[in-house]
Design a protein around this motif. Structure first.
Motif, PDB file in Angstrom:
ATOM      1  N   PRO A   1       0.754  -1.222  -0.085  1.00 29.68           N
ATOM      2  CA  PRO A   1      -0.020   0.170   0.019  1.00 29.68           C
ATOM      3  C   PRO A   1       0.781   1.353  -0.029  1.00 29.68           C
ATOM      4  O   PRO A   1       0.354   2.261  -0.419  1.00 29.68           O
ATOM      5  N   PHE A   2       1.935   1.178   0.682  1.00 32.58           N
ATOM      6  CA  PHE A   2       2.853   2.405   0.850  1.00 32.58           C
ATOM      7  C   PHE A   2       3.600   2.601  -0.502  1.00 32.58           C
ATOM      8  O   PHE A   2       3.515   3.799  -1.098  1.00 32.58           O
ATOM      9  N   VAL A   3       3.945   1.467  -1.286  1.00 34.40           N
ATOM     10  CA  VAL A   3       4.469   1.765  -2.381  1.00 34.40           C
ATOM     11  C   VAL A   3       3.436   2.326  -3.659  1.00 34.40           C
ATOM     12  O   VAL A   3       3.790   3.151  -4.236  1.00 34.40           O
ATOM     13  N   ILE A   4       2.338   2.059  -3.200  1.00 33.60           N
ATOM     14  CA  ILE A   4       1.267   2.457  -4.050  1.00 33.60           C
ATOM     15  C   ILE A   4       1.030   3.823  -3.813  1.00 33.60           C
ATOM     16  O   ILE A   4       0.796   4.835  -4.908  1.00 33.60           O
ATOM     17  N   TYR A   5       0.688   4.395  -2.631  1.00 34.60           N
ATOM     18  CA  TYR A   5       0.884   5.751  -2.128  1.00 34.60           C
ATOM     19  C   TYR A   5       1.858   6.601  -2.868  1.00 34.60           C
ATOM     20  O   TYR A   5       1.723   7.720  -3.201  1.00 34.60           O
ATOM     21  N   LEU A   6       3.125   6.134  -2.665  1.00 34.55           N
ATOM     22  CA  LEU A   6       4.462   6.953  -3.365  1.00 34.55           C
ATOM     23  C   LEU A   6       4.026   6.785  -4.840  1.00 34.55           C
ATOM     24  O   LEU A   6       4.252   7.868  -5.585  1.00 34.55           O
ATOM     25  N   LEU A   7       3.507   5.849  -5.312  1.00 37.00           N
ATOM     26  CA  LEU A   7       3.295   5.947  -6.851  1.00 37.00           C
ATOM     27  C   LEU A   7       2.079   7.115  -7.022  1.00 37.00           C
ATOM     28  O   LEU A   7       2.283   7.683  -8.173  1.00 37.00           O
ATOM     29  N   LEU A   8       1.134   7.163  -6.236  1.00 35.08           N
ATOM     30  CA  LEU A   8       0.109   8.067  -6.507  1.00 35.08           C
ATOM     31  C   LEU A   8       0.714   9.565  -6.232  1.00 35.08           C
ATOM     32  O   LEU A   8       0.116  10.301  -7.104  1.00 35.08           O
ATOM     33  N   ILE A   9       1.736   9.783  -5.437  1.00 32.84           N
ATOM     34  CA  ILE A   9       2.270  11.099  -5.377  1.00 32.84           C
ATOM     35  C   ILE A   9       3.050  11.300  -6.643  1.00 32.84           C
ATOM     36  O   ILE A   9       2.655  12.386  -7.306  1.00 32.84           O
ATOM     37  N   ALA A  10       3.650  10.446  -7.320  1.00 30.97           N
ATOM     38  CA  ALA A  10       4.331  10.467  -8.389  1.00 30.97           C
ATOM     39  C   ALA A  10       3.384  10.788  -9.750  1.00 30.97           C
ATOM     40  O   ALA A  10       3.599  11.891 -10.557  1.00 30.97           O
TER      41      ALA A  10
END
Lengths: 264, 162
Positions: free
Chosen positions: B6-15
């Protein structure tokens, strides 16, 4: 890992913070040697797919805009082509009109068809843009490059009415160009253009050319009326039924010529 | 390992937001501060360490295009994560409005600090013209997010209106 953190929860938390601050200091004061590789790694792993998507979106948007422009140009070009084709057809028609020679003693008065009146499938009369001011008079024959069209029946200042061959009330004294045998051409609504009053024993063949005979005083002799399409010879009748193919196309009348006697 | 997804997805969301959605959501140059909002949301629902590390990584991802400010951003968002976690412990966060207020404060702080790091001369002007409107805009988005997350608004509710 969890067991270690459970044994020393406070120390484990502090250790995390120390590592976190250490990394922060490394990023703050490590210079380009640290930040640029990190930046490259993040861009290639997190940003790159979205750069590709955005690039694709921008390209698609540009393609869509280009598509709209091309579609607009296509419509414009198609309209222009249609205009040019119409002009080419007009030029071709006018070029063919140049070859029309009037019979001896007559001159050609060019005229344009303004309107036509229909009675069934084909027009029976037409209004042309020449009238009394152009010395047009009643009973003058009207032709086009293909052959006889009709005669003037009414004349106004700038306009005239042409009674076409397709009017059932119109009659043309005609003869077979080859054999010189005569008959009367008229139009019947159910049968089309026919050569009437032609005896069954007369010499006639399919494809024979029918021209005006000049008898009757309205139509000049030698104007092409049509060709023989079909000959029906009933056994018990005096005259045969001859169906003609009109020389002129009455469905597309545009430029006509009035045959005006030269001495008038 | 799967708990990190989930945290990787959040970081991808930021990008993704920074590259694609930012241009579509900017109103009069005012943008949503998605990294700060996500850090606060993680801090509200997760542990202190998770909030701190997520803030640190979100700061790195946010400033990937500007490596010079990477350390500051990482430290700032990590600090915001920790601060929000401790505030959450002390405040009653049952209400959506308190969470939204927390996000507004965090976004305002993040914007202010980002300006302080980069452009000290125009701090007052930028505070008024960017920091505050951005905090309000982000809070509005966060409010909608919490309405859906806490099931105050559901798809069935929306359908029933029509």
């Amino acid at each position: 890992m969890n067991q270690i953190s459970n044994l020393f929860p406070k120390s484990w938390r502090n250790l995390h913070f120390i590592v976190l601050v250490f990394f922060s200091i490394l990023l703050l004061f490590g210079g380009k040697n640290i930040t640029e590789p990190a930046s490259r790694l993040i861009i290639s792993s997190f940003y790159y797919p979205f750069f590709k998507i955005k690039n694709f979106m921008v390209e698609m948007s540009a393609v869509a805009a280009e598509n709209d422009l091309l579609r607009e140009q296509l419509v414009s070009a198609s309209t222009r082509i249609a205009e040019l084709e119409e002009e080419a057809r007009g030029t071709e028609r006018l070029r063919s009109l140049l070859g029309v020679d009037p019979p001896a003693g007559y001159s050609l008065v060019p005229a344009k068809v303004i309107s036509v009146t229909y009675d069934g499938a084909l027009p029976v009369s037409a209004v042309i843009n020449r009238g009394a001011r152009d010395t047009v008079a009643v009973d003058q024959p009207v032709v086009n490059q293909s052959g006889l069209i009709g005669r003037i029946t009414d004349v106004l200042g700038n306009f005239s009415v042409v009674q076409l061959l397709t009017d059932p009330a119109n009659r043309v004294a005609a003869r077979i160009a080859e054999t010189r045998e005569m008959g009367i051409v008229k139009y019947k609504t159910n049968e089309g253009l026919i050569l009437d009053n032609f005896p069954v024993q007369g010499k006639i063949h399919e494809g024979d050319l029918i021209v005006s005979s000049g008898l009757g005083g309205v139509y000049v002799a030698g104007l092409t009326v049509g060709t023989v399409l079909e000959i029906i010879r009933p056994d018990d009748a005096q005259f045969c039924k001859i169906i003609l193919d009109p020389a002129a196309n009455f469905g597309s009348l545009e430029e006509l010529f009035i045959l005006r006697p030269v001495n008038k | 390992m799967t708990r990190y997804i989930p945290f990787v997805i959040y970081l991808l969301l930021i990008a993704m937001y920074e590259v694609i959605w930012r241009d579509f959501t900017v109103l009069y140059l005012i943008a949503i501060n998605v990294p700060a909002m996500l850090v606060v949301i993680v801090a509200i629902y997760k542990s202190e360490l998770t909030a701190a590390w997520f803030g640190f990584l979100a700061g790195m991802v946010l400033s990937a295009g500007n490596p010079g400010g990477m350390g500051w951003q990482a430290l700032l968002l990590a600090a915001i994560g920790i601060a929000v976690f401790h505030l959450r412990e002390k405040l009653n966060l049952e209400s959506i409005y308190s969470k939204v207020l927390l996000i507004a404060g965090a976004v305002l702080l993040h914007n202010l600090m980002s300006i302080l790091i980069n452009d000290l001369n125009r701090i007052l002007f930028l505070t008024w013209s960017y920091c505050l409107p951005s905090a309000v805009y982000t809070s509005l988005v966060a409010w909608l997010f919490f309405l859906f997350k806490e099931k105050k608004v559901t798809l069935e509710n929306i359908k029933s209106v029509f």
